[in-house]
Design a protein around this motif. Structure first.
Motif, PDB file in Angstrom:
ATOM      1  N   GLU A  12       0.831  -1.196   0.000  1.00 25.27           N
ATOM      2  CA  GLU A  12       0.000   0.000   0.000  1.00 25.27           C
ATOM      3  C   GLU A  12       0.873   1.256   0.000  1.00 25.27           C
ATOM      4  O   GLU A  12       1.786   1.398   0.809  1.00 25.27           O
ATOM      5  CB  GLU A  12      -0.905   0.006   1.233  1.00 25.27           C
ATOM      6  N   LEU A  13       0.569   2.154  -0.918  1.00 31.01           N
ATOM      7  CA  LEU A  13       1.315   3.406  -1.031  1.00 31.01           C
ATOM      8  C   LEU A  13       0.609   4.525  -0.278  1.00 31.01           C
ATOM      9  O   LEU A  13      -0.616   4.522  -0.139  1.00 31.01           O
ATOM     10  CB  LEU A  13       1.456   3.799  -2.498  1.00 31.01           C
ATOM     11  N   VAL A  14       1.375   5.490   0.190  1.00 29.94           N
ATOM     12  CA  VAL A  14       0.827   6.666   0.851  1.00 29.94           C
ATOM     13  C   VAL A  14      -0.004   7.464  -0.157  1.00 29.94           C
ATOM     14  O   VAL A  14      -1.104   7.923   0.138  1.00 29.94           O
ATOM     15  CB  VAL A  14       1.954   7.544   1.441  1.00 29.94           C
ATOM     16  N   ASP A  15       0.538   7.622  -1.346  1.00 37.31           N
ATOM     17  CA  ASP A  15      -0.105   8.381  -2.421  1.00 37.31           C
ATOM     18  C   ASP A  15       0.080   7.564  -3.706  1.00 37.31           C
ATOM     19  O   ASP A  15       1.212   7.227  -4.063  1.00 37.31           O
ATOM     20  CB  ASP A  15       0.592   9.738  -2.539  1.00 37.31           C
ATOM     21  N   PRO A  16      -0.998   7.233  -4.418  1.00 37.01           N
ATOM     22  CA  PRO A  16      -0.861   6.387  -5.609  1.00 37.01           C
ATOM     23  C   PRO A  16      -0.025   6.994  -6.737  1.00 37.01           C
ATOM     24  O   PRO A  16       0.401   6.285  -7.637  1.00 37.01           O
ATOM     25  CB  PRO A  16      -2.298   6.158  -6.072  1.00 37.01           C
ATOM     26  N   SER A  17       0.255   8.290  -6.671  1.00 33.79           N
ATOM     27  CA  SER A  17       1.085   8.912  -7.707  1.00 33.79           C
ATOM     28  C   SER A  17       2.571   8.898  -7.344  1.00 33.79           C
ATOM     29  O   SER A  17       3.403   9.389  -8.102  1.00 33.79           O
ATOM     30  CB  SER A  17       0.623  10.349  -7.958  1.00 33.79           C
ATOM     31  N   LYS A  18       2.905   8.335  -6.181  1.00 32.23           N
ATOM     32  CA  LYS A  18       4.304   8.274  -5.720  1.00 32.23           C
ATOM     33  C   LYS A  18       4.666   6.818  -5.400  1.00 32.23           C
ATOM     34  O   LYS A  18       3.841   5.929  -5.527  1.00 32.23           O
ATOM     35  CB  LYS A  18       4.477   9.156  -4.502  1.00 32.23           C
ATOM     36  N   ASN A  23       3.468   1.467   4.963  1.00 25.78           N
ATOM     37  CA  ASN A  23       4.110   0.756   6.068  1.00 25.78           C
ATOM     38  C   ASN A  23       5.081  -0.273   5.481  1.00 25.78           C
ATOM     39  O   ASN A  23       4.655  -1.293   4.943  1.00 25.78           O
ATOM     40  CB  ASN A  23       3.058   0.063   6.936  1.00 25.78           C
ATOM     41  N   VAL A  24       6.359  -0.005   5.600  1.00 24.30           N
ATOM     42  CA  VAL A  24       7.380  -0.881   5.024  1.00 24.30           C
ATOM     43  C   VAL A  24       7.303  -2.296   5.614  1.00 24.30           C
ATOM     44  O   VAL A  24       7.587  -3.276   4.925  1.00 24.30           O
ATOM     45  CB  VAL A  24       8.788  -0.270   5.224  1.00 24.30           C
ATOM     46  N   ASP A  25       6.868  -2.413   6.868  1.00 24.23           N
ATOM     47  CA  ASP A  25       6.748  -3.736   7.489  1.00 24.23           C
ATOM     48  C   ASP A  25       5.679  -4.595   6.826  1.00 24.23           C
ATOM     49  O   ASP A  25       5.692  -5.820   6.978  1.00 24.23           O
ATOM     50  CB  ASP A  25       6.429  -3.605   8.984  1.00 24.23           C
ATOM     51  N   ASP A  26       4.769  -3.974   6.089  1.00 21.59           N
ATOM     52  CA  ASP A  26       3.685  -4.707   5.435  1.00 21.59           C
ATOM     53  C   ASP A  26       3.925  -4.955   3.944  1.00 21.59           C
ATOM     54  O   ASP A  26       3.012  -5.363   3.228  1.00 21.59           O
ATOM     55  CB  ASP A  26       2.361  -3.950   5.594  1.00 21.59           C
ATOM     56  N   ILE A  27       5.143  -4.731   3.465  1.00 23.72           N
ATOM     57  CA  ILE A  27       5.432  -4.982   2.055  1.00 23.72           C
ATOM     58  C   ILE A  27       5.241  -6.464   1.763  1.00 23.72           C
ATOM     59  O   ILE A  27       5.705  -7.332   2.507  1.00 23.72           O
ATOM     60  CB  ILE A  27       6.861  -4.513   1.687  1.00 23.72           C
ATOM     61  N   ASP A  28       4.543  -6.727   0.674  1.00 25.49           N
ATOM     62  CA  ASP A  28       4.248  -8.088   0.231  1.00 25.49           C
ATOM     63  C   ASP A  28       5.353  -8.536  -0.726  1.00 25.49           C
ATOM     64  O   ASP A  28       5.465  -8.028  -1.837  1.00 25.49           O
ATOM     65  CB  ASP A  28       2.888  -8.080  -0.475  1.00 25.49           C
ATOM     66  N   ASP A  52      -8.566  -3.243  -7.770  1.00 16.90           N
ATOM     67  CA  ASP A  52      -9.601  -2.331  -7.278  1.00 16.90           C
ATOM     68  C   ASP A  52      -9.119  -1.375  -6.185  1.00 16.90           C
ATOM     69  O   ASP A  52      -9.877  -0.508  -5.754  1.00 16.90           O
ATOM     70  CB  ASP A  52     -10.802  -3.129  -6.757  1.00 16.90           C
ATOM     71  N   ASP A  53      -7.893  -1.528  -5.733  1.00 14.01           N
ATOM     72  CA  ASP A  53      -7.343  -0.672  -4.681  1.00 14.01           C
ATOM     73  C   ASP A  53      -6.254   0.218  -5.293  1.00 14.01           C
ATOM     74  O   ASP A  53      -5.138  -0.237  -5.540  1.00 14.01           O
ATOM     75  CB  ASP A  53      -6.779  -1.524  -3.549  1.00 14.01           C
ATOM     76  N   ALA A  54      -6.575   1.475  -5.522  1.00 10.38           N
ATOM     77  CA  ALA A  54      -5.642   2.393  -6.181  1.00 10.38           C
ATOM     78  C   ALA A  54      -4.352   2.607  -5.398  1.00 10.38           C
ATOM     79  O   ALA A  54      -3.339   2.998  -5.973  1.00 10.38           O
ATOM     80  CB  ALA A  54      -6.321   3.739  -6.426  1.00 10.38           C
ATOM     81  N   HIS A  55      -4.363   2.357  -4.092  1.00  8.05           N
ATOM     82  CA  HIS A  55      -3.166   2.569  -3.281  1.00  8.05           C
ATOM     83  C   HIS A  55      -2.225   1.368  -3.261  1.00  8.05           C
ATOM     84  O   HIS A  55      -1.102   1.461  -2.769  1.00  8.05           O
ATOM     85  CB  HIS A  55      -3.560   2.945  -1.845  1.00  8.05           C
ATOM     86  N   MET A  56      -2.663   0.237  -3.788  1.00  8.96           N
ATOM     87  CA  MET A  56      -1.813  -0.959  -3.851  1.00  8.96           C
ATOM     88  C   MET A  56      -1.065  -0.953  -5.174  1.00  8.96           C
ATOM     89  O   MET A  56      -1.640  -0.720  -6.232  1.00  8.96           O
ATOM     90  CB  MET A  56      -2.651  -2.230  -3.741  1.00  8.96           C
TER      91      MET A  56
END
Length: 78
Positions: A12-18, A23-28, A52-56
């Motif tokens: 999950e990104l803080v901002d989908p354009s960046k 949370n780095v601990d949750d990187i898949d 469907d999740d723009a932040h992923m």
């Protein structure tokens, strides 16, 4: 033929354009792959699951380039 390792990961990104993770601990970590073609297939599967999740967002890191950069740096220092 040299091995060209690729790492597929995302989260999950803080901002989908960046590219800053929320949370780095949750990187898949999807996995390490021996070539771009197999990494791309894994990337497509992961990206499709979260479409469907723009932040992923998922990425392919060219790990083999890191090794090549180290060799180039060592050669330049010699």
């Amino acid at each position: 033929m040299p091995q060209r390792l690729h790492l597929v990961f995302g989260g999950e990104l803080v901002d989908p354009s960046k590219t800053t993770f929320k949370n780095v601990d949750d990187i898949d970590i999807i996995g390490m792959f021996p070539d771009y073609a197999s990494a791309h297939e894994a990337w497509k599967d992961a990206a499709h699951r979260t479409v469907d999740d723009a932040h992923m967002r998922y990425f392919i890191a060219h790990v083999h380039r890191l090794h090549e950069d180290e060799q180039t740096d060592a050669e330049n220092e010699a």
